[in-house]
Design a protein around this motif. Structure first.
Motif, PDB file in Angstrom:
ATOM      1  N   VAL A  58       0.833  -1.201   0.000  1.00 39.86           N
ATOM      2  CA  VAL A  58       0.000   0.000   0.000  1.00 39.86           C
ATOM      3  C   VAL A  58       0.867   1.250   0.000  1.00 39.86           C
ATOM      4  CG1 VAL A  58      -1.638   1.348   1.380  1.00 39.86           C
ATOM      5  CG2 VAL A  58      -1.996  -1.105   1.076  1.00 39.86           C
ATOM      6  N   GLU A  59       1.916   1.244   0.814  1.00 42.45           N
ATOM      7  CA  GLU A  59       2.803   2.410   0.863  1.00 42.45           C
ATOM      8  C   GLU A  59       3.502   2.629  -0.476  1.00 42.45           C
ATOM      9  OE1 GLU A  59       4.029   2.561   5.605  1.00 42.45           O
ATOM     10  OE2 GLU A  59       5.377   1.593   4.169  1.00 42.45           O
ATOM     11  N   ASP A  60       3.928   1.536  -1.121  1.00 38.27           N
ATOM     12  CA  ASP A  60       4.637   1.654  -2.397  1.00 38.27           C
ATOM     13  C   ASP A  60       3.711   2.115  -3.523  1.00 38.27           C
ATOM     14  OD1 ASP A  60       6.958   0.869  -1.190  1.00 38.27           O
ATOM     15  OD2 ASP A  60       6.815  -1.234  -1.806  1.00 38.27           O
ATOM     16  N   GLU A  61       2.522   1.540  -3.576  1.00 38.95           N
ATOM     17  CA  GLU A  61       1.644   1.796  -4.715  1.00 38.95           C
ATOM     18  C   GLU A  61       0.813   3.074  -4.552  1.00 38.95           C
ATOM     19  OE1 GLU A  61      -0.722  -1.606  -5.620  1.00 38.95           O
ATOM     20  OE2 GLU A  61       0.987  -2.995  -5.587  1.00 38.95           O
ATOM     21  N   LEU A  62       0.371   3.351  -3.332  1.00 37.71           N
ATOM     22  CA  LEU A  62      -0.502   4.509  -3.119  1.00 37.71           C
ATOM     23  C   LEU A  62       0.219   5.689  -2.480  1.00 37.71           C
ATOM     24  CD1 LEU A  62      -3.712   2.680  -1.817  1.00 37.71           C
ATOM     25  CD2 LEU A  62      -3.118   3.343  -4.157  1.00 37.71           C
ATOM     26  N   LYS A  63       1.495   5.500  -2.120  1.00 38.86           N
ATOM     27  CA  LYS A  63       2.304   6.566  -1.527  1.00 38.86           C
ATOM     28  C   LYS A  63       1.680   7.107  -0.240  1.00 38.86           C
ATOM     29  CE  LYS A  63       4.851   6.077  -5.143  1.00 38.86           C
ATOM     30  NZ  LYS A  63       6.083   5.262  -5.056  1.00 38.86           N
ATOM     31  N   LEU A  64       1.148   6.186   0.572  1.00 42.37           N
ATOM     32  CA  LEU A  64       0.582   6.553   1.858  1.00 42.37           C
ATOM     33  C   LEU A  64       1.593   6.312   2.969  1.00 42.37           C
ATOM     34  CD1 LEU A  64      -3.011   5.011   1.535  1.00 42.37           C
ATOM     35  CD2 LEU A  64      -2.387   7.415   1.366  1.00 42.37           C
ATOM     36  N   GLY A  65       1.444   7.044   4.057  1.00 45.93           N
ATOM     37  CA  GLY A  65       2.276   6.811   5.224  1.00 45.93           C
ATOM     38  C   GLY A  65       1.783   5.618   6.017  1.00 45.93           C
ATOM     39  N   PRO A  66       2.494   5.263   7.094  1.00 47.10           N
ATOM     40  CA  PRO A  66       2.116   4.074   7.880  1.00 47.10           C
ATOM     41  C   PRO A  66       0.699   4.135   8.440  1.00 47.10           C
ATOM     42  CG  PRO A  66       4.323   4.814   8.462  1.00 47.10           C
ATOM     43  CD  PRO A  66       3.735   5.877   7.581  1.00 47.10           C
ATOM     44  N   ASN A  67       0.304   5.292   8.995  1.00 45.65           N
ATOM     45  CA  ASN A  67      -1.022   5.384   9.602  1.00 45.65           C
ATOM     46  C   ASN A  67      -2.130   5.327   8.553  1.00 45.65           C
ATOM     47  OD1 ASN A  67       0.088   5.581  12.142  1.00 45.65           O
ATOM     48  ND2 ASN A  67       0.036   7.814  12.191  1.00 45.65           N
ATOM     49  N   GLY A  68      -2.002   6.157   7.516  1.00 52.05           N
ATOM     50  CA  GLY A  68      -3.006   6.139   6.460  1.00 52.05           C
ATOM     51  C   GLY A  68      -3.042   4.813   5.729  1.00 52.05           C
ATOM     52  N   GLY A  69      -1.855   4.204   5.550  1.00 46.79           N
ATOM     53  CA  GLY A  69      -1.791   2.923   4.869  1.00 46.79           C
ATOM     54  C   GLY A  69      -2.479   1.817   5.651  1.00 46.79           C
ATOM     55  N   LEU A  70      -2.324   1.848   6.970  1.00 47.75           N
ATOM     56  CA  LEU A  70      -2.957   0.815   7.798  1.00 47.75           C
ATOM     57  C   LEU A  70      -4.475   0.952   7.781  1.00 47.75           C
ATOM     58  CD1 LEU A  70      -2.290  -1.584   9.581  1.00 47.75           C
ATOM     59  CD2 LEU A  70      -2.153  -0.048  11.535  1.00 47.75           C
ATOM     60  N   ILE A  71      -4.959   2.181   7.832  1.00 44.80           N
ATOM     61  CA  ILE A  71      -6.401   2.396   7.757  1.00 44.80           C
ATOM     62  C   ILE A  71      -6.936   1.923   6.403  1.00 44.80           C
ATOM     63  CG2 ILE A  71      -8.201   4.167   7.707  1.00 44.80           C
ATOM     64  CD1 ILE A  71      -6.507   5.733   9.736  1.00 44.80           C
ATOM     65  N   TYR A  72      -6.185   2.206   5.340  1.00 41.34           N
ATOM     66  CA  TYR A  72      -6.593   1.738   4.005  1.00 41.34           C
ATOM     67  C   TYR A  72      -6.668   0.212   3.969  1.00 41.34           C
ATOM     68  CZ  TYR A  72      -6.557   0.848  -1.018  1.00 41.34           C
ATOM     69  OH  TYR A  72      -6.875   0.406  -2.281  1.00 41.34           O
ATOM     70  N   CYS A  73      -5.697  -0.451   4.598  1.00 41.84           N
ATOM     71  CA  CYS A  73      -5.686  -1.920   4.622  1.00 41.84           C
ATOM     72  C   CYS A  73      -6.942  -2.470   5.286  1.00 41.84           C
ATOM     73  CB  CYS A  73      -4.449  -2.428   5.358  1.00 41.84           C
ATOM     74  SG  CYS A  73      -2.883  -2.205   4.470  1.00 41.84           S
ATOM     75  N   PHE A  74      -7.383  -1.831   6.373  1.00 35.98           N
ATOM     76  CA  PHE A  74      -8.569  -2.331   7.059  1.00 35.98           C
ATOM     77  C   PHE A  74      -9.842  -1.992   6.283  1.00 35.98           C
ATOM     78  CE2 PHE A  74      -6.118  -3.703  10.554  1.00 35.98           C
ATOM     79  CZ  PHE A  74      -6.929  -4.572  11.265  1.00 35.98           C
ATOM     80  N   GLU A  75      -9.855  -0.873   5.613  1.00 38.38           N
ATOM     81  CA  GLU A  75     -11.002  -0.579   4.750  1.00 38.38           C
ATOM     82  C   GLU A  75     -11.088  -1.596   3.619  1.00 38.38           C
ATOM     83  OE1 GLU A  75     -10.244   3.423   3.602  1.00 38.38           O
ATOM     84  OE2 GLU A  75     -11.218   4.287   5.377  1.00 38.38           O
ATOM     85  N   PHE A  76      -9.924  -2.010   3.122  1.00 40.69           N
ATOM     86  CA  PHE A  76      -9.891  -3.034   2.071  1.00 40.69           C
ATOM     87  C   PHE A  76     -10.380  -4.373   2.622  1.00 40.69           C
ATOM     88  CE2 PHE A  76      -7.856  -6.221  -0.653  1.00 40.69           C
ATOM     89  CZ  PHE A  76      -8.136  -5.723  -1.915  1.00 40.69           C
ATOM     90  N   LEU A  77      -9.984  -4.692   3.852  1.00 42.37           N
ATOM     91  CA  LEU A  77     -10.449  -5.938   4.480  1.00 42.37           C
ATOM     92  C   LEU A  77     -11.967  -5.939   4.634  1.00 42.37           C
ATOM     93  CD1 LEU A  77      -9.978  -8.635   5.975  1.00 42.37           C
ATOM     94  CD2 LEU A  77      -9.584  -7.303   8.060  1.00 42.37           C
ATOM     95  N   ALA A  84     -13.467   0.286  12.012  1.00 35.77           N
ATOM     96  CA  ALA A  84     -13.096  -0.904  11.240  1.00 35.77           C
ATOM     97  C   ALA A  84     -12.976  -2.147  12.116  1.00 35.77           C
ATOM     98  CB  ALA A  84     -11.786  -0.646  10.493  1.00 35.77           C
ATOM     99  N   MET A  85     -12.234  -2.051  13.206  1.00 35.66           N
ATOM    100  CA  MET A  85     -12.023  -3.231  14.043  1.00 35.66           C
ATOM    101  C   MET A  85     -13.323  -3.734  14.681  1.00 35.66           C
ATOM    102  SD  MET A  85      -9.745  -5.443  14.938  1.00 35.66           S
ATOM    103  CE  MET A  85      -8.113  -4.712  14.755  1.00 35.66           C
ATOM    104  N   PRO A  86     -14.180  -2.865  15.229  1.00 40.13           N
ATOM    105  CA  PRO A  86     -15.465  -3.366  15.738  1.00 40.13           C
ATOM    106  C   PRO A  86     -16.301  -4.073  14.686  1.00 40.13           C
ATOM    107  CG  PRO A  86     -15.054  -1.169  16.592  1.00 40.13           C
ATOM    108  CD  PRO A  86     -13.996  -1.433  15.559  1.00 40.13           C
TER     109      PRO A  86
END
Length: 285
Positions: free
Chosen positions: A63-82, A117-119
């Protein structure tokens, strides 16, 4: 058979992965089956292999490589994708319907405080997959040295308890780091937090100058401690993973988890007749 899951939560660096590995080792020593589930897209290698790994679906590095997001934004994106691909999680967990699942969760506090996301993931596992879940929330035992920091962690634990709406167990991790620095009597004051810990005579000398020179800071700390006490929701169990084979603290924690998830009640009862020899038929004698 029971379908049980343990959500291991807490801030980054608190010892969640160490706790998960220790849980796996304990299960092995007791002859119990368990599987380790990774819900952290930024996870590193574990002592025990992941049975289910979110990185097979999406990873933070990608996510960081392809979307150029930082760690926090990238992690939120990962959970939205999940959340858009919960059928993947269903397929993965569907292969282990009767096992004890240990979920190693990310260390980003936002996921446990205000981002839903987590709930949503938790409710899906409960309602769609019929798992009995509980939450373990870890904070570091060295926080006891800085009492204001300890009560801040206690508030975060209480916030997570309310936000996740799960049977909840708070844990003081890394107890081995305070051995020899605090007596058992001192430690007990933190297991059921007492607002009196913020009184001047209870605060260590190296913290008094900071508190006494700022009356607002002092009043705020006492108000936070009193809030924790008023709700009476936050208590802790100590955890020392430095010696797994002799860890009474780990055994106590697993027992509490079993009670919260009703693991024992859901085990298939053993038929006493199986251990008894069938009586001989008198006609055969």
């Amino acid at each position: 058979m029971s379908k049980v899951g343990v959500m291991v939560m807490g801030p980054a660096g608190v010892g969640k992965s160490t706790f998960c590995n220790s849980m796996m080792a304990y299960m092995e020593s007791q002859g119990r089956s368990a599987n380790l589930v990774n819900l952290d897209p930024a996870a590193t290698a574990h002592e025990y292999e992941f049975t289910i790994d979110i990185r097979d679906l999406i990873s933070l590095d990608d996510v960081e490589d392809e979307l150029k997001l930082g760690p926090n934004g990238g992690l939120i994106y990962c959970f939205e994708f999940l959340l858009k691909n919960l059928d993947w999680l269903d397929d993965q967990i569907g292969d282990y319907p009767d096992d004890y699942l240990i979920f190693d969760c990310p260390g980003q506090i936002e996921l446990y405080s205000h981002i839903p996301a987590m709930p949503i993931v938790v409710k899906h596992i409960q309602q769609q997959l019929n798992f009995n879940l509980c939450c373990t929330y870890l904070i570091e035992a060295p926080f006891m040295v800085d009492r204001a920091k300890f009560f801040s962690g206690a508030l975060e634990a209480m916030s997570t308890m309310i936000f996740m709406e799960l049977p909840h167990l708070n844990i003081l991790s890394k107890m081995d780091l305070v051995k020899g620095k605090m007596s058992k009597r001192e430690v007990r004051k933190f297991l059921c937090p007492d607002p009196m810990l913020m009184n001047d005579d209870e605060v260590q000398d190296d913290q008094k100058d900071l508190i006494l020179t700022n009356p607002k800071y002092r009043r705020l700390n006492k108000a936070i401690a009193q809030l924790v006490d008023d709700f009476g929701m936050v208590q802790f169990l100590p955890l020392d993973c430095s010696d797994r084979d002799k860890s009474e603290s780990l055994r106590t924690i697993v027992t509490c988890i079993d009670n919260m998830t009703q693991w024992d009640e859901n085990q298939e009862p053993k038929d006493p007749a199986e251990d008894m020899e069938e009586p001989e038929d008198p006609e055969d004698q």
